[in-house]
Write a protein that holds these residues in place. Structure first.
Motif, PDB file in Angstrom:
ATOM      1  N   LEU A  44       7.285   5.301  10.210  1.00  0.00           N
ATOM      2  CA  LEU A  44       6.729   5.892   9.233  1.00  0.00           C
ATOM      3  C   LEU A  44       5.946   5.869   8.227  1.00  0.00           C
ATOM      4  O   LEU A  44       5.847   4.685   8.127  1.00  0.00           O
ATOM      5  CB  LEU A  44       8.129   6.556   8.356  1.00  0.00           C
ATOM      6  CG  LEU A  44       8.011   7.677   7.691  1.00  0.00           C
ATOM      7  CD1 LEU A  44       7.849   8.852   7.169  1.00  0.00           C
ATOM      8  CD2 LEU A  44      10.124   7.475   6.824  1.00  0.00           C
ATOM      9  N   ILE A  45       4.788   6.333   8.149  1.00  0.00           N
ATOM     10  CA  ILE A  45       4.174   6.030   7.311  1.00  0.00           C
ATOM     11  C   ILE A  45       3.944   7.057   6.128  1.00  0.00           C
ATOM     12  O   ILE A  45       4.474   7.749   5.478  1.00  0.00           O
ATOM     13  CB  ILE A  45       2.355   6.341   7.345  1.00  0.00           C
ATOM     14  CG1 ILE A  45       1.965   7.363   7.909  1.00  0.00           C
ATOM     15  CG2 ILE A  45       2.500   5.133   8.414  1.00  0.00           C
ATOM     16  CD1 ILE A  45       0.719   7.889   8.599  1.00  0.00           C
ATOM     17  N   SER A  46       3.284   6.611   4.754  1.00  0.00           N
ATOM     18  CA  SER A  46       3.188   7.007   3.004  1.00  0.00           C
ATOM     19  C   SER A  46       2.244   8.479   3.629  1.00  0.00           C
ATOM     20  O   SER A  46       1.126   8.005   4.230  1.00  0.00           O
ATOM     21  CB  SER A  46       3.110   6.594   1.898  1.00  0.00           C
ATOM     22  OG  SER A  46       1.459   5.988   2.283  1.00  0.00           O
ATOM     23  N   ASP A  47       1.775   9.505   2.582  1.00  0.00           N
ATOM     24  CA  ASP A  47       1.375  10.453   3.225  1.00  0.00           C
ATOM     25  C   ASP A  47       0.053  10.229   2.645  1.00  0.00           C
ATOM     26  O   ASP A  47      -0.954  10.642   3.159  1.00  0.00           O
ATOM     27  CB  ASP A  47       2.025  11.699   2.015  1.00  0.00           C
ATOM     28  CG  ASP A  47       3.220  12.246   1.834  1.00  0.00           C
ATOM     29  OD1 ASP A  47       3.443  12.111   3.065  1.00  0.00           O
ATOM     30  OD2 ASP A  47       4.037  12.813   1.405  1.00  0.00           O
ATOM     31  N   ASN A  48      -0.131   9.148   0.823  1.00  0.00           N
ATOM     32  CA  ASN A  48      -1.855   9.282   0.975  1.00  0.00           C
ATOM     33  C   ASN A  48      -2.391   8.168   2.335  1.00  0.00           C
ATOM     34  O   ASN A  48      -3.317   8.265   2.835  1.00  0.00           O
ATOM     35  CB  ASN A  48      -1.485   7.456  -0.036  1.00  0.00           C
ATOM     36  CG  ASN A  48      -0.873   6.299  -0.079  1.00  0.00           C
ATOM     37  OD1 ASN A  48      -0.128   6.695   1.011  1.00  0.00           O
ATOM     38  ND2 ASN A  48      -1.279   5.611  -0.984  1.00  0.00           N
ATOM     39  N   MET A  49      -1.289   7.103   2.984  1.00  0.00           N
ATOM     40  CA  MET A  49      -1.850   7.049   3.950  1.00  0.00           C
ATOM     41  C   MET A  49      -2.399   7.234   5.879  1.00  0.00           C
ATOM     42  O   MET A  49      -3.502   7.673   6.116  1.00  0.00           O
ATOM     43  CB  MET A  49      -0.818   5.823   4.761  1.00  0.00           C
ATOM     44  CG  MET A  49      -1.611   4.393   5.812  1.00  0.00           C
ATOM     45  SD  MET A  49      -0.438   3.456   6.557  1.00  0.00           S
ATOM     46  CE  MET A  49      -1.703   1.970   6.924  1.00  0.00           C
ATOM     47  N   ARG A  50      -1.439   9.057   5.893  1.00  0.00           N
ATOM     48  CA  ARG A  50      -1.640   9.748   6.503  1.00  0.00           C
ATOM     49  C   ARG A  50      -2.737  10.588   6.877  1.00  0.00           C
ATOM     50  O   ARG A  50      -3.459  11.030   7.193  1.00  0.00           O
ATOM     51  CB  ARG A  50      -0.388  10.871   6.862  1.00  0.00           C
ATOM     52  CG  ARG A  50      -1.067  11.563   7.667  1.00  0.00           C
ATOM     53  CD  ARG A  50       0.080  12.932   6.942  1.00  0.00           C
ATOM     54  NE  ARG A  50       0.581  12.971   5.924  1.00  0.00           N
ATOM     55  CZ  ARG A  50       0.095  14.307   5.101  1.00  0.00           C
ATOM     56  NH1 ARG A  50      -1.055  14.894   5.906  1.00  0.00           N
ATOM     57  NH2 ARG A  50      -0.015  14.713   4.274  1.00  0.00           N
ATOM     58  N   ARG A  51      -3.455  11.043   4.523  1.00  0.00           N
ATOM     59  CA  ARG A  51      -4.283  11.696   4.715  1.00  0.00           C
ATOM     60  C   ARG A  51      -5.724  10.841   4.611  1.00  0.00           C
ATOM     61  O   ARG A  51      -6.711  11.413   5.291  1.00  0.00           O
ATOM     62  CB  ARG A  51      -4.275  12.202   3.490  1.00  0.00           C
ATOM     63  CG  ARG A  51      -3.315  12.752   2.965  1.00  0.00           C
ATOM     64  CD  ARG A  51      -3.641  13.712   1.171  1.00  0.00           C
ATOM     65  NE  ARG A  51      -3.013  12.424   0.574  1.00  0.00           N
ATOM     66  CZ  ARG A  51      -1.873  12.147  -0.291  1.00  0.00           C
ATOM     67  NH1 ARG A  51      -0.730  13.327   0.293  1.00  0.00           N
ATOM     68  NH2 ARG A  51      -1.480  11.582  -0.579  1.00  0.00           N
ATOM     69  N   ASP A  52      -5.384   9.626   4.171  1.00  0.00           N
ATOM     70  CA  ASP A  52      -7.162   8.449   3.780  1.00  0.00           C
ATOM     71  C   ASP A  52      -7.276   7.850   4.975  1.00  0.00           C
ATOM     72  O   ASP A  52      -8.632   7.546   5.348  1.00  0.00           O
ATOM     73  CB  ASP A  52      -6.229   7.390   3.360  1.00  0.00           C
ATOM     74  CG  ASP A  52      -6.685   7.959   1.599  1.00  0.00           C
ATOM     75  OD1 ASP A  52      -6.521   8.454   1.245  1.00  0.00           O
ATOM     76  OD2 ASP A  52      -6.566   6.569   0.745  1.00  0.00           O
ATOM     77  N   PHE A  53      -6.483   7.596   6.756  1.00  0.00           N
ATOM     78  CA  PHE A  53      -6.537   7.555   7.405  1.00  0.00           C
ATOM     79  C   PHE A  53      -6.875   8.546   8.638  1.00  0.00           C
ATOM     80  O   PHE A  53      -6.909   7.759   9.773  1.00  0.00           O
ATOM     81  CB  PHE A  53      -6.017   5.759   7.896  1.00  0.00           C
ATOM     82  CG  PHE A  53      -6.378   4.949   7.576  1.00  0.00           C
ATOM     83  CD1 PHE A  53      -7.970   4.370   7.056  1.00  0.00           C
ATOM     84  CD2 PHE A  53      -5.954   4.535   6.372  1.00  0.00           C
ATOM     85  CE1 PHE A  53      -7.699   3.093   6.892  1.00  0.00           C
ATOM     86  CE2 PHE A  53      -5.773   3.632   4.933  1.00  0.00           C
ATOM     87  CZ  PHE A  53      -7.112   2.762   5.454  1.00  0.00           C
TER      88      PHE A  53
END
Length: 572
Positions: A44-53
């Motif tokens: 499970l990854i944070s939303d900013n990690m999902r968006r940025d990568f």
């Protein structure tokens, strides 16, 4: 966070899991968070990690492979190796740095930290939770050099100390950068600074994090697992090579473009602030010895520099308060044949913390800080005032005073000396200037012009410390010396052999043929006196006759003691 407190809060009070995750994954946050089931390889990854990568979902299957795709190609194998090593060595913590490619195709430096949970028998890794810090966050990065700021260095170093982790701190000080600013302009200088640390980061970024401490001083912290592999000689050469290449790209050619120091943590300090301050001192010390490849931290050296800094502050205070803790003493100089006092040397004394400080402790500090310029004028005035009293007892008495080459750069010095002599009604013929040969090496033309002005007032010129260093007989004829003062080192040597005595006699003879007088310094025993008198020198200075005297004691000595025939009364 205390686990029991967290569990109690979650079970006893309202807790919104979604809001909690959202709070640690704001847009543009420099921190990415993630956690996962290791056995199923689902994270499970944070939303900013999902968006940025560029992940499609916040739940990522086959995590290690998917995340590995986003690691820069040159760091990818190192990343997979670090994961395999963590599992093989059954580690509970993870610490890793590398470059990753974000959704826009931009490469960014990330620093990963995390915790691994194992089963009770520690055979299976079960759960991993961690975060990745974007090391290029605007709030944490120095905009000019592109490396992290001082505040981040304090934070990261404190974390290492709190976790009792070892690290090697490397200090880098850029030398002569003012030349870069002057010759190329601030814009180019800033670009060069960024180029230097871009190349250093590309070369060492896997194992080091770089920080800007202040001005042109930087540090790098090594990862704990790399300390044993560090070869300081090789590392130093590579750092210096990169810095030198950037300098040379702008046609700036320097042998020592940077100064490098090393500190081991936590052995050398108990807090982040203390360690960084120690590194600043180590870099400064390294700059004093550019020929050394690097400087290892030394607590003794640091204490010495701290003592010098403290003394320098007190010297500034003393000068500002009208030289309140300074005074001069005078060491009489006698005629070599009769022992009668005919000359003297004015010497500066400083009372520091209730004791008289040794001249070699504070005179270099006066010169280094240029306080010697106002202090030298004060010494001259005190010497003139003392000479005015002494000539009442010995009319042809001559008093010498030492001059630093820095004083000669002060154009107001000669007018001040002339006015001071007139003010107290003392003839220049009663004053002798003492200089060393190094003064002429530093600034021969300026020094000669200044000496000519002084000689027009009737002053004589004594060459001090002859025989100490690189003195040559050629110097005796090259410059307008009147008196040659032979260093005590030669006095010790002439007692060792007849050959040495004959050599000193030859020097005295050469001086006499050139019309110069000779004073031998440092005579302390009857044996030394007997040998020195055999050289046919003109004057003798040393503790055998007189130590440096306080002015009142000297005046009393002249008033109540027959000083005209010292040698006869001593029985020599």
């Amino acid at each position: 966070m205390n686990r029991a407190a967290f569990r109690e809060f979650v079970t006893s009070y309202y807790f919104d899991n979604s809001a909690f995750w959202d709070s640690i994954s704001w847009d543009d946050s420099p921190i990415y968070t993630f956690c996962g089931d290791i056995q199923n390889n689902v994270f499970l990854i944070s939303d900013n990690m999902r968006r940025d990568f560029g992940f499609e979902s916040s739940i990522v299957f086959d995590w290690f492979r998917e995340w590995g795709k986003r690691i820069c190609e040159r760091d990818r194998s190192h990343y997979f190796h670090s994961v395999d090593e963590m599992i093989a060595l059954k580690r509970g913590e993870y610490n890793f740095r590398c470059k990753a490619i974000d959704a826009s195709g931009r490469s960014v430096w990330l620093h990963y930290r995390g915790i691994m949970r194992w089963d009770e028998e520690r055979k299976k890794p079960l759960f991993f939770s961690g975060s990745a810090s974007n090391l290029e966050s605007e709030s944490e990065v120095d905009p000019i050099s592109g490396v992290l700021r001082y505040s981040v260095a304090l934070r990261d170093l404190n974390c290492l100390l709190n976790e009792k982790k070892a690290t090697l701190m490397v200090g880098i000080g850029l030398n002569y950068y003012s030349f870069v600013n002057v010759s190329n302009g601030r814009f180019i200088a800033d670009r060069m600074l960024r180029d230097i640390f871009r190349q250093l980061t590309e070369r060492f970024g896997r194992n080091f994090i770089f920080y800007r401490i202040d001005g042109l001083r930087f540090i790098a912290l090594c990862s704990e697992d790399m300390i044993a592999e560090i070869d300081m000689d090789r590392l130093t050469n590579e750092i210096r090579s990169i810095v030198k290449s950037v300098y040379q790209s702008r046609n700036i050619w320097l042998d020592y473009p940077c100064s490098i120091g090393y500190i081991k943590c936590p052995e050398d300090g108990n807090s982040a602030f203390e360690l960084i301050e120690e590194m600043v001192g180590t870099i400064n010390e390294a700059k004093l010895f550019p020929e050394l490849d690097y400087m290892l931290f030394s607590r003794d050296v640091l204490r010495k520099r701290q003592k010098e800094a403290e003394m320098l502050l007190k010297l500034n205070e003393c000068v500002d308060r009208n030289f309140c803790d300074f005074h001069i003493v005078i060491q009489p100089i006698v005629d070599a044949q009769s022992g009668a006092i005919s000359k003297g040397e004015a010497l500066l004394r400083w009372v520091y913390k209730g004791r008289t400080a040794a001249p070699d402790e504070f005179i270099p500090l006066l010169e280094k800080s240029r306080l010697i310029i106002p202090t030298g004028k004060w010494i001259f005035e005190q010497a003139v005032k003392a000479c005015k009293v002494i000539v009442n007892y010995i009319p042809d008495f001559k008093l010498s005073f030492n001059v630093s080459y820095l004083q000669v750069t002060d154009e107001s010095l000669f007018p001040f000396m002339r006015e001071t002599l007139e003010k107290y009604g003392v003839s220049g013929k009663n004053m002798i200037i003492e200089l060393t040969e190094t003064h002429f090496d530093s600034m021969p033309e300026v020094m000669l012009r200044w000496l000519e002005n002084c000689k027009s007032l009737g002053m004589e010129f004594a060459l001090d410390d002859f025989g100490n260093g690189y003195s040559s007989l050629n110097f005796l004829f090259q410059y307008p010396t009147d008196i040659i003062k032979i260093d005590r080192g030669l006095v010790r040597e002439i007692q060792k052999s007849e050959k040495n005595l004959q050599f000193l006699k030859a020097i005295v003879c050469a001086c006499h043929h050139a019309g110069k007088s000779v004073c031998i310094e440092g005579v302390e025993t009857e044996q030394e006196l007997a040998v020195v008198r055999d050289t046919q020198c003109d004057y003798i200075q040393g503790y055998y006759f007189y130590s440096p005297e306080e002015l009142d004691d000297l005046y009393d000595l002249l008033a109540h003691t027959d000083t005209a025939n010292r040698l006869e009364t001593s029985g020599v």
